[in-house]
Structures are given as structure tokens and as C-alpha cells.
Design an enzyme around this catalytic site. Structure first.
Site, short mmCIF file in Angstrom:
data_model
loop_
_atom_site.label_atom_id
_atom_site.label_comp_id
_atom_site.label_asym_id
_atom_site.label_seq_id
_atom_site.Cartn_x
_atom_site.Cartn_y
_atom_site.Cartn_z
CE LYS A 84 -1.84 5.80 -0.07
NZ LYS A 84 -2.48 5.25 1.11
CD GLU A 106 5.43 5.55 -3.37
OE1 GLU A 106 5.74 5.95 -4.51
OE2 GLU A 106 4.51 6.05 -2.70
CB SER A 371 -7.71 7.17 5.01
OG SER A 371 -7.27 6.17 5.92
C1 PLP Z 1 -1.82 4.76 2.31
C2 PLP Z 1 -2.86 4.83 3.33
C3 PLP Z 1 -2.72 5.61 4.49
C4 PLP Z 1 -1.45 6.33 4.85
O1 PLP Z 1 -1.02 7.27 3.94
P1 PLP Z 1 -1.15 8.83 4.18
O2 PLP Z 1 -0.34 9.41 3.09
O3 PLP Z 1 -0.62 9.13 5.54
O4 PLP Z 1 -2.59 9.16 4.07
C5 PLP Z 1 -3.79 5.71 5.34
N1 PLP Z 1 -4.95 5.06 5.10
C6 PLP Z 1 -5.12 4.28 4.01
C7 PLP Z 1 -6.42 3.60 3.81
C8 PLP Z 1 -4.08 4.15 3.09
O5 PLP Z 1 -4.27 3.38 2.01
#
Ligand code: PLP
Length: 389
Positions: A84, A106, A371
Site C-alpha cells: 500500500k 478508506e 503483498s
Molecule cells: C489491501 C491489501 C490487499 C488487497 O488489495 P489490492 O488492491 O487487491 O492489492 C492485498 N494484500 C494486502 C497485504 C493488503 O493490505
């Protein structure tokens, strides 16, 4: 900048927002072309964000799968613990450039709220975050983090009290305060130009994968896998690989095994308008936006970014749903095999990556985007283990 990806995208918004979206598109186009802006962005990516992130060979997880090599793109090591930051940094710098003193955002899992609160502090911007009450309950540590970082967290009590309702609340705030405020949208969703700006900012993930792949193996990976909530870490992973022969797999949340559709809009939804864009949406029997179910707050969203809708229809990217208990299993594999506690969102992608690696030859490489890290999910994982015993 494309307003649409095939038929998807566009900007279905109240008239009061049209000038702000135009201003945003213009500001982003100017900023992107400005060497000074790019230098400052690169400097903070490196010195505050910790980029570039490594590509890690998961040796023991590969042995568990018994096929192709599994490599992890370590976005969990980025400042704040998730990808993020990549998006929040770019948009926060843009906010300063536009001369606006206030940020709103948000958040679902709280990771985007934390990233926004961090950058609000770094750049001296007043920050308010909208979060559904249900999400505040299941992601308590991130609520604490945002408050410590100086942001105000506004509980959202309407609807299902999750991400979809938080986006509605943030849009309402933006309509009222658009002259002083930038809405720092957290995923590749919403009206044009948000999906494009967010995809460009997250594409650093795929560019680094491609660069490391060329250096390590002399060619791109055979397969890249990423989880899809709104779709920002996935589009950031996929975009730079679209013109290479790499197979691409997006992984949605299938929810509990008994669930009708979980939160998998590309797998079980149909085209419709949500939050200002035309894309795939999950609907209930009355045609209303469906309530979604997923063990991971970050994937628990009835919509998806318009570029994914286009890539799904074109067949360039495959999308599959993974159930809650399979994501939990993958969480424990990564913990025990590699000493990494992943967030539950990318645990869905890890499960799919192991399944894919198993049926591929040993010489192939599967890259999965990790992620985020799992600290925020420990309570959820513990509660799931209690239910099972
Ligand atoms: C917010 C989040 C996601 C999902 O959001 P995308 O916009 O689809 O990437 C996935 N993994 C983590 C660790 C997140 O914080």
C-alpha cells in the site's frame, strides 16, 4: 491516459466531483513528466519505503510443492508492512503538489489507512480515515497504529460495515470538501483516473520482478501469481509482464467453503457499476451489491478494478478463487517452511502458487507477490485454530 479498458472503467460520479477528477488527471500527468517530482518520489521510495524489495527463493516451500521453483516478491518488507505504501507515497506527494492540506482515505484491512496515516505524518497533511466497524473489530492493531500516527479514524456504521461502506463514506466526505481535500484511494478501483494512477504507482512491483528475473535467470518467470481484492498489487505485478510470455494468475477470495461467491467478483460476478466505475460486481438476487465473505478483510470487496475486468475477458490473465481454509493452510506452510508470517490476503495467492508449482516442471519459476506481512492477522488465525480444535 485511458478512460476505459475495453468497455470497463469510466467515471460515473456526481457532477460536483467532475472538476476534481479532471484536476487530478492533469496534476498526475504533469507530475509524472516532472524530473524533480520523480526524483523526490524515487528518493522517498528508497529511503523511507525500503525499495527495491527482494525476490526470495522459497526453497522449503518449493520442496513441499514438489515441482517448479517458488519465488516470493517481498512487498511485506515495504515500510508499513504492505504494498500500500507504493500508492500512498505517490498520491500523497501529488496532494502536496496540488496544494491541498488534507487527506482522506478508506480502509478495509487497515493497511491502506496505515500507509496513508504514515505519509500524512511524513508530509504534514491532516489525515482522516474511514473504516467499517466490522473491520475495526477484526483489525484492531491497525486502528491503534493509525491513531498513533496522528490520523483520525472514523467508524462507518452503515450497510455491512466493511470496505464498500467505507468507500461510500469517503466519497461523501470528498464531495463536501473537495477544494481542500484529496481522496487517497487505496486500490486500482473507483472512477477514472484512479485505476490508472494506482496501477502506474504499483507497477514498480512488476518492473522489479522483471529486472531481477533477467539478472537471475536471463528470462521472465513462467508464471506470476498475485491476490486480487480491488486489484492493486495484482495489476502492479501483471502490467510490466503483459507483453512477456509469462502466464498470469489472479487469486480472489472464495470465502468459507459453503459460501455462494465469497468475495470473488471476477469468478462469480457480472458487469455493473460500483463506486464510479463499470467493472465486475457481485450482486444478490435483487440486483443489489452483495454482502461478501472472506477471512481476509483486504480481499472482502464486491467489486474489482476495471483493468482486471478487461484482462479477464481478453483471456490474458486467469482468475481463480481460493477458500478461507486453503488460505489458512498456506499461511501455516509459509510460517513453518520459510519463517515468514504472511498476511491472509497473499496467503490465498501462496496456496494457488503451490498448487500450480506442483504440476509444473522443476525448471520453471513461479513468482508470487507477497503483498503484506501477517502481524495484523494473528488474532484471526488464532481464532480459526480455536474453532477447529
Ligand atoms: C489491501 C491489501 C490487499 C488487497 O488489495 P489490492 O488492491 O487487491 O492489492 C492485498 N494484500 C494486502 C497485504 C493488503 O493490505
Amino acid at each position: 491516459m485511458p478512460r476505459r479498458y475495453g468497455p470497463y472503467g469510466g467515471a460515473y460520479v456526481p457532477e460536483t466531483l467532475v472538476p476534481a477528477l479532471r484536476e487530478l488527471e492533469r496534476a498526475w500527468r504533469d507530475a509524472r513528466a516532472d524530473a524533480e517530482f520523480r526524483r523526490e518520489h524515487a528518493r522517498l521510495s528508497r529511503t523511507l519505503g525500503g525499495r527495491p524489495t527482494p525476490l526470495y527463493f522459497a526453497r522449503r516451500l518449493t520442496r513441499r510443492a514438489g515441482g517448479a521453483e517458488i519465488w516470493l516478491k517481498r512487498e511485506d518488507l515495504v515500510h508499513g508492512g504492505a504494498h500500500k505504501f507504493n500508492n500512498a507515497l505517490g498520491q500523497a506527494l501529488l496532494t502536496v503538489r496540488m496544494g491541498k492540506p488534507r487527506l482522506i482515505a478508506e480502509t478495509g484491512a487497515g493497511q491502506h489507512g496505515v500507509a496513508t496515516a504514515m505519509l500524512g505524518a511524513t508530509l504534514g497533511l491532516e489525515t482522516e480515515v474511514y473504516m467499517g466497524e466490522v473491520d475495526m473489530e477484526r483489525q484492531r492493531p491497525n486502528v491503534e497504529r493509525m491513531r498513533l500516527l496522528g490520523a483520525r479514524v472514523n467508524p462507518v456504521t452503515e450497510g455491512s460495515r466493511t470496505l464498500k461502506d467505507a468507500i461510500n463514506a469517503a466519497l461523501r466526505d470528498w464531495i463536501t470538501n473537495v477544494r481542500t481535500t484529496h481522496y487517497l484511494l487505496g486500490s486500482a478501483v473507483g472512477p477514472h483516473p484512479f485505476p490508472t494512477i494506482v496501477a502506474e504507482l504499483q507497477s514498480v512491483i512488476g518492473r522489479e520482478i522483471l529486472r531481477d528475473a533477467r539478472r537471475l535467470w536471463g528470462r521472465p518467470p513462467e508464471l506470476a501469481v498475485a491476490c486480487v481484492g480491488g486489484g492493486s498489487n495484482a495489476i502492479g505485478t501483471f502490467r510490466p509482464l503483459l507483453s512477456s510470455p509469462t502466464e498470469l494468475l489472479g487469486v480472489e477470495a472464495g470465502g468459507p467453503r459453503r459460501s455462494r461467491h465469497g468475495a470473488a467478483s471476477l469468478s462469480f460476478g457480472r458487469p455493473g457499476i460500483l463506486h464510479g466505475a463499470y467493472s465486475y460486481v457481485l450482486e444478490d438476487r435483487d440486483g443489489q451489491v452483495a454482502d461478501t465473505e472472506s477471512i481476509s478483510a483486504g480481499l472482502d470487496y464486491a467489486g474489482v478494478g476495471p483493468e482486471h475486468a478487461f484482462l479477464r475477458d481478453s483471456g490474458r490473465v486467469r482468475y481463480r478463487a481460493v477458500h478461507d481454509d486453503d488460505a489458512l493452510a498456506a499461511f501455516h506452510w509459509l510460517a513453518r517452511d520459510e519463517g515468514i508470517l504472511p498476511a491472509l490476503e497473499p496467503a490465498h495467492a501462496v496456496f494457488a502458487a503451490v498448487r500450480e508449482a506442483r504440476r509444473r516442471p522443476k525448471g520453471h519459476r513461479v513468482v508470487v507477490t507477497l503483498s503484506g506481512r501477517g502481524d495484523k492477522d494473528l488474532e484471526v488465525v488464532r481464532a480459526a485454530a480455536r474453532r477447529r480444535s
